[in-house]
Design a protein around this motif. Structure first.
Motif, short mmCIF file in Angstrom:
data_model
loop_
_atom_site.label_atom_id
_atom_site.label_comp_id
_atom_site.label_asym_id
_atom_site.label_seq_id
_atom_site.Cartn_x
_atom_site.Cartn_y
_atom_site.Cartn_z
N ILE A 159 11.76 36.01 53.64
CA ILE A 159 10.80 36.74 54.47
C ILE A 159 9.98 37.69 53.63
O ILE A 159 8.76 37.85 53.81
CB ILE A 159 11.53 37.50 55.59
CG1 ILE A 159 12.17 36.52 56.58
CG2 ILE A 159 10.58 38.43 56.33
CD1 ILE A 159 11.20 35.58 57.27
N ASN A 160 10.62 38.33 52.65
CA ASN A 160 9.88 39.23 51.76
C ASN A 160 8.82 38.47 50.97
O ASN A 160 7.70 38.96 50.79
CB ASN A 160 10.85 39.90 50.79
CG ASN A 160 10.17 40.85 49.84
OD1 ASN A 160 9.81 41.96 50.20
ND2 ASN A 160 9.98 40.41 48.60
N CYS A 161 9.15 37.26 50.51
CA CYS A 161 8.17 36.44 49.80
C CYS A 161 6.96 36.14 50.69
O CYS A 161 5.81 36.16 50.24
CB CYS A 161 8.80 35.13 49.33
SG CYS A 161 9.99 35.32 47.97
N ARG A 162 7.23 35.84 51.96
CA ARG A 162 6.14 35.56 52.89
C ARG A 162 5.26 36.79 53.12
O ARG A 162 4.03 36.68 53.22
CB ARG A 162 6.71 35.04 54.21
CG ARG A 162 7.31 33.64 54.08
CD ARG A 162 7.90 33.15 55.38
NE ARG A 162 8.40 31.77 55.22
CZ ARG A 162 9.07 31.10 56.14
NH1 ARG A 162 9.34 31.67 57.31
NH2 ARG A 162 9.47 29.86 55.91
N VAL A 163 5.89 37.95 53.20
CA VAL A 163 5.11 39.19 53.37
C VAL A 163 4.26 39.47 52.14
O VAL A 163 3.11 39.91 52.25
CB VAL A 163 6.05 40.37 53.67
CG1 VAL A 163 5.31 41.71 53.55
CG2 VAL A 163 6.64 40.24 55.07
N GLN A 164 4.79 39.19 50.93
CA GLN A 164 3.99 39.40 49.73
C GLN A 164 2.80 38.45 49.68
O GLN A 164 1.70 38.83 49.27
CB GLN A 164 4.86 39.23 48.48
CG GLN A 164 5.94 40.30 48.34
CD GLN A 164 5.40 41.70 48.48
OE1 GLN A 164 4.44 42.09 47.82
NE2 GLN A 164 6.00 42.49 49.36
N LYS A 165 3.00 37.20 50.12
CA LYS A 165 1.87 36.27 50.21
C LYS A 165 0.84 36.80 51.20
O LYS A 165 -0.37 36.76 50.95
CB LYS A 165 2.36 34.89 50.65
CG LYS A 165 1.22 33.89 50.85
CD LYS A 165 1.72 32.55 51.36
CE LYS A 165 0.55 31.58 51.59
NZ LYS A 165 1.03 30.27 52.13
N ALA A 166 1.32 37.34 52.32
CA ALA A 166 0.42 37.89 53.34
C ALA A 166 -0.36 39.07 52.79
O ALA A 166 -1.56 39.24 53.08
CB ALA A 166 1.23 38.30 54.56
N ARG A 167 0.30 39.90 52.00
CA ARG A 167 -0.37 41.07 51.42
C ARG A 167 -1.58 40.65 50.60
O ARG A 167 -2.65 41.24 50.69
CB ARG A 167 0.64 41.85 50.57
CG ARG A 167 0.14 43.15 49.99
CD ARG A 167 1.27 43.90 49.31
NE ARG A 167 1.80 43.16 48.18
CZ ARG A 167 1.28 43.21 46.95
NH1 ARG A 167 0.19 43.94 46.72
NH2 ARG A 167 1.83 42.53 45.97
N HIS A 168 -1.42 39.61 49.77
CA HIS A 168 -2.53 39.14 48.95
C HIS A 168 -3.64 38.55 49.83
O HIS A 168 -4.83 38.74 49.54
CB HIS A 168 -2.03 38.10 47.95
CG HIS A 168 -1.16 38.66 46.88
ND1 HIS A 168 -1.60 39.56 45.94
CD2 HIS A 168 0.16 38.46 46.59
CE1 HIS A 168 -0.62 39.88 45.12
NE2 HIS A 168 0.46 39.23 45.50
N ALA A 169 -3.28 37.85 50.88
CA ALA A 169 -4.28 37.26 51.77
C ALA A 169 -5.07 38.35 52.49
O ALA A 169 -6.29 38.24 52.66
CB ALA A 169 -3.60 36.34 52.78
#
Length: 278
Positions: free
Chosen positions: A225-235
Motif C-alpha cells: 500500500i505504501n508503494c501505491r501511495v508513493q506512485k500516487a504522490r508522483h502522479a
C-alpha cells in the motif's frame, strides 16, 4: 503559498527536490511508511517521536532527521507539544551524480547514510538556510541549484556513508526480506498473493509475515500500500486528476484512496497536489 498548518514547495525547473514545511504539526500524524526519495529534515520547534530502523528517538528543536530511500519510519508529535519542521525529499539519482562528481571511486548506486539523527549545529543551520533559499521567490534557479549542490556536497563528507542500502544487512533472513521488498516494489501495481511472496523467500506464509515485519517495520500488505501511495504522490505532482490517480494506483475508489493517503502522508491528496510552485 497555501495558508495552512503545512504546505509543499516544488519547482518544475528543479524536479529533483521537494520541500514540506509544517508550521503547526500538533495534528500532523502518519502511520509508518517510506519514501523512494532521500529525505532529510530539521525540527524547528517542539517535540516529536521518531522511529527508524527499529529504534525510537525523541527529537526537539535543533535536530536533523535523516532517511535513506525506502527506510520505513514514523515521526509524530508528542501530545500537547508544539511541533514544527522542514523536510526535503531529494531524488537519490541526483545525489548519486553529485557523489560521483565528488568521489570518482563512488559505487554506481546511491550510497546511503548510517546516521538517522544528528544534532550537529552546522548541519542544522545549513539545512535551514537551504530550505529558506528554496522557498524564496526572489532567488532564481541558479541560486537554488547552487545552494543544493553546496549543501549536499558538504553532506557527502559530513555524514558516515554505509555503501549500498543493504550493505549493513548480515543474515540470510534479512537478505531474503530485502529481496521480497524489492519484488513488492517491482510488482505493487499487480495482484500479489501471500503464497507468491512466501515462495520468493522459501518460507511459510506465517513466518514470512513475521520476518518481513521484523526487517521492514510493517507487513507485506502495508508495504505494498505504501508503494501505491508513493506512485500516487508522483502522479499528483504531475498534475493528474485525483480520481484517475486513485484508480491507476490500485485503490477501490477515490474515497478509499483519500483515506489511505491521509493516513500515510498526513495530508490530503488535494492539499498535496495544490503545492506552492515557484
Amino acid at each position: 503559498m497555501i495558508k495552512s498548518t503545512q504546505y509543499f514547495w516544488r519547482d518544475d525547473a528543479l524536479p529533483f527536490v521537494e520541500l514540506r514545511r509544517v508550521v503547526d504539526g500538533r495534528a500532523v500524524c502518519s502511520e509508518r511508511h517510506s519514501h523512494d526519495t532521500f529525505s532529510i529534515g530539521t525540527v524547528n520547534g517542539g517535540y516529536s517521536t521518531y522511529w527508524n530502523r527499529g529504534r525510537t528517538h525523541e527529537t526537539q528543536a535543533g535536530a536533523v532527521v535523516i532517511l535513506n530511500p525506502e527506510d520505513v519510519h514514523g515521526c509524530n508529535p508528542v501530545k500537547g507539544a508544539d511541533w514544527r519542521y522542514d523536510m526535503l525529499f531529494v531524488d537519490p539519482e541526483w545525489i548519486l551524480d553529485l557523489q560521483i562528481e565528488i568521489d570518482a571511486d563512488a559505487a554506481g548506486k546511491f550510497a546511503g547514510f548510517s546516521d538517522t539523527l544528528s544534532h550537529n549545529p552546522r548541519l542544522y543551520d545549513g539545512l535551514s538556510d537551504l530550505a529558506d533559499i528554496l522557498i524564496n521567490q526572489d532567488i532564481d534557479v541558479l541560486g537554488k541549484e547552487t545552494a543544493m549542490v553546496s549543501f549536499f556536497g558538504d553532506l557527502h563528507v559530513q555524514l558516515d556513508r554505509r555503501g549500498v542500502l543493504d550493505g549493513g544487512i548480515g543474515s540470510v533472513n534479512d537478505r531474503k526480506m530485502i529481496r521480497v521488498g524489492e519484488y513488492i516494489r517491482a510488482h505493487f501495481d499487480e495482484t500479489i498473493s501471500l503464497d507468491e511472496l512466501a515462495r520468493q523467500a522459501g518460507y511459510s506464509r506465517s513466518y514470512l509475515v513475521r520476518a518481513f515485519k521484523k526487517a521492514h517495520g510493517m507487513t507485506p500488505y502495508a508495504y505494498l500500500i505504501n508503494c501505491r501511495v508513493q506512485k500516487a504522490r508522483h502522479a499528483l505532482k504531475r498534475g493528474e486528476r485525483i480520481v484517475d490517480v486513485a484508480l491507476d494506483c490500485g485503490f477501490a475508489d477515490q474515497a478509499h484512496f483519500q483515506r489511505v493517503f491521509k493516513r500515510l502522508m498526513a495530508t490530503t491528496p488535494r492539499h498535496y497536489a495544490m503545492a506552492h510552485v515557484a
